[in-house]
Design an enzyme around this catalytic site. Sequence first.
Site, short mmCIF file in Angstrom:
data_model
loop_
_atom_site.label_atom_id
_atom_site.label_comp_id
_atom_site.label_asym_id
_atom_site.label_seq_id
_atom_site.Cartn_x
_atom_site.Cartn_y
_atom_site.Cartn_z
CG ASP A 143 -14.03 8.42 9.24
OD1 ASP A 143 -15.14 8.63 8.70
OD2 ASP A 143 -13.00 8.19 8.59
N GLY A 156 0.83 -1.20 0.00
CA GLY A 156 0.00 0.00 0.00
C GLY A 156 0.86 1.24 0.00
CG ASP A 157 3.17 4.51 -2.27
OD1 ASP A 157 3.16 5.35 -1.35
OD2 ASP A 157 3.99 4.54 -3.21
CE LYS A 201 -0.49 4.84 8.90
NZ LYS A 201 -1.77 5.12 9.60
CB VAL A 204 1.01 -0.41 4.09
CG1 VAL A 204 0.76 -1.69 4.89
CG2 VAL A 204 0.28 0.75 4.71
CG ASN A 258 -2.14 11.18 -0.66
OD1 ASN A 258 -1.80 10.81 -1.77
ND2 ASN A 258 -3.39 11.52 -0.37
CG PHE A 259 0.45 12.22 4.29
CD1 PHE A 259 1.18 13.39 4.16
CD2 PHE A 259 -0.89 12.25 3.94
CE1 PHE A 259 0.59 14.56 3.72
CE2 PHE A 259 -1.49 13.41 3.50
CZ PHE A 259 -0.75 14.57 3.38
CB ALA A 260 1.59 6.09 5.58
#
Length: 756
Positions: A514, A400-401, A422, A407, A403-405
Amino acid sequence: MASTRSIELEHFEERDKRPRPGSRRGAPSSSGGSSISGPKGNGLIPSPAHSAHCSFYRTRTLQALSSEKKAKKARFYRNGDRYFKGLVFAISNDRFRSFDALLIELTRSLSDNVNLPQGVRTIYTIDGSRKVTSLDELLEGESYVCASNEPFRKVDYTKNVNPNWSVNIKGGTTRTLAVASAKSEVKESKDFIKPKLVTVIRSGVKPRKAVRILLNKKTAHSFEQVLTDITEAIKLDSGVVKRLCTLDGKQVTCLQDFFGDDDVFIACGPEKYRYAQDDFVLDHSECRVLKSSYSRASAAKYSGSRSPGFSRRSKSPASVNGTPSSQLSTPKSTKSSSSSPTSPGSFRGLKQISAQGRSSSNVNGGPELDRCLSPEGVNGNRCSESFPLLEKYRIGKVIGDGNFAVVKECVDRYTGKEFALKIIDKAKCCGKEHLIENEVSILRRVKHPNIIMLVEEMETATDLFLVMELVKGGDLFDAITSSTKYTERDGSAMVYNLANALRYLHSLSIVHRDIKPENLLVCEYPDGTKSLKLGDFGLATVVEGPLYTVCGTPTYVAPEIIAETGYGLKVDVWAAGVITYILLCGFPPFRSENNLQEDLFDQILAGKLEFPAPYWDNITDSAKELISQMLQVNVEARCTAGEILSHPWVSDDASQENNMQAEVTGKLKQHFNNALPKQNSTTTGVSVIMNTALDKEGQIFCSKLCQDSSRPSREQTSPVPPSAQEAPPPLESPRPPGPPATSGCDLAGTWRRHRD
């Protein structure tokens, strides 16, 4: 002539000179004539040994003498050293006059500071059944084990060697068993073996030796054999090579690991492996040397399949495409500067080189590894402090890629359990570090079976590393659409899991803010049961008084958030009520026919709740009663998470068993059809982990008139152009039921209810 006689005395004895009866020369015969008696008289020619010119005769045959003077060849091993291939000695009486002389020679050849430091004082048979005490006990072609004063250590010494000089040993020995086992290993599939050049750097103080190795089907027979050959080539100060590690810190455990995407390995001895900062440093000249090595290695890979492989026991240096290369089984060739470039290797420099020729889809994440897990860190800064994390976990490819991290795959080395790593780039969080700090501080506090857990964390100057629980079962909608049967009772169990998590959070004065289906992941257990786990704490905060920040996802936002009158923990209960409504009919309780967010907010503020027919005709009144209590506009009248758990529809199984999977799935697809479908069930869990508090900024807006800024978090986490982020958000939930994560999964009776 006298000297010759003295030499031969050991092989000849004096002849008995007593005269034979009737053998006196010149004696007159009985017939009165002069005749010759003895052999001549019998017509025989006398032997030279029995002649008058020689007074000695041979007592042993020439064949026996030759056998006695011939040297006996035997192989000697070090006691307990399973990596030592043994040393062949030719033993003769001329070379070793005594058994002690043999021990002295073996000490000179086999003893050093690490192995047999007290010298060779005892020789055992290969099976350790007895001690050898004299030269006569040593047999041709046999193997023996040398020791000091310690007892015999039972090791399969012949495993890595098959002596071809033994000509007199018959079947039934331990060597026969070793050959048989070797043949059985050959039968195993070795399709993964392709010609490949790798670099092995020995651990320890600088300057460190680095050797280049060619691996192919002729040089890589087994993992143990490759380790043995590397031991000979790299020559560690601490002795044998016990471990090989990749640049990621991942330990090489089998032969197949050599033929992955890693080209550089660190050879470690018996000492504990250290992830010290100095181990990861290379100067520019050393990087250039290794860079040229990698360019030659890539050419070797291309041509290696067409060129004949090197012999495993080659005794001469080999070359690949004209470039000298050290051969594993040729220690002499590894000493030349051309075949084994000596440089103080480091993980940082090597990883920069190796990543240049790899795609981002490789097992280590390609260039992403440099950005996230190499000592370079995310921004090229050194973060070697992160490597103790690699001692416990094996890091895989990027899954997982955001905007800020980023995985990555993460597996516990000891238990084999999968997690998600992460990695947050601090440079991208500049000026907003407090948002990340708040999210992580909450994750540290919460530990509950219905909440995705933060397993471990680590921080460097440039990055934040979070080891998170990885849930692969998809989200709440996937659980419905992928099942063959979905009943009201299943929905009741889902609401129980959600309310259980909310009661725990609210007991800690934490509001999630959320709550939505895509943040509720399905955890599947080995026994076939399932439960929901709540994730994505980017908007979560501790409630110390009324909150006024208008945030959330429009479909699930509570009326007091929109009204900006101040809100608290019960906004999560409202969102849970909306989800419960959707679980039983497939569409939300408040929706805009014209797809306008302002109309949606007006309906939420009005709080007019309906249960339209025929969708609610078969739903129990108990379920409708609970939903009405959860969706009260008046916060004081709204129930709490604890009251949800005690409601009969949740606690007393007052729900029905009628299958409503088709009806609910159809409505879900009709009303939640405006988000990107995921590729598989794991993608959802990764997306939830990948979200950060910074991704939630699009869900924070000042008032109901500011409609453009409430972009759903699902779309925020993917790299979307700024123009796309400013588009008006949809009114329905941003997460539709994508393609089924699994097929034929019956949910009936499989949901866990964790009791506090």
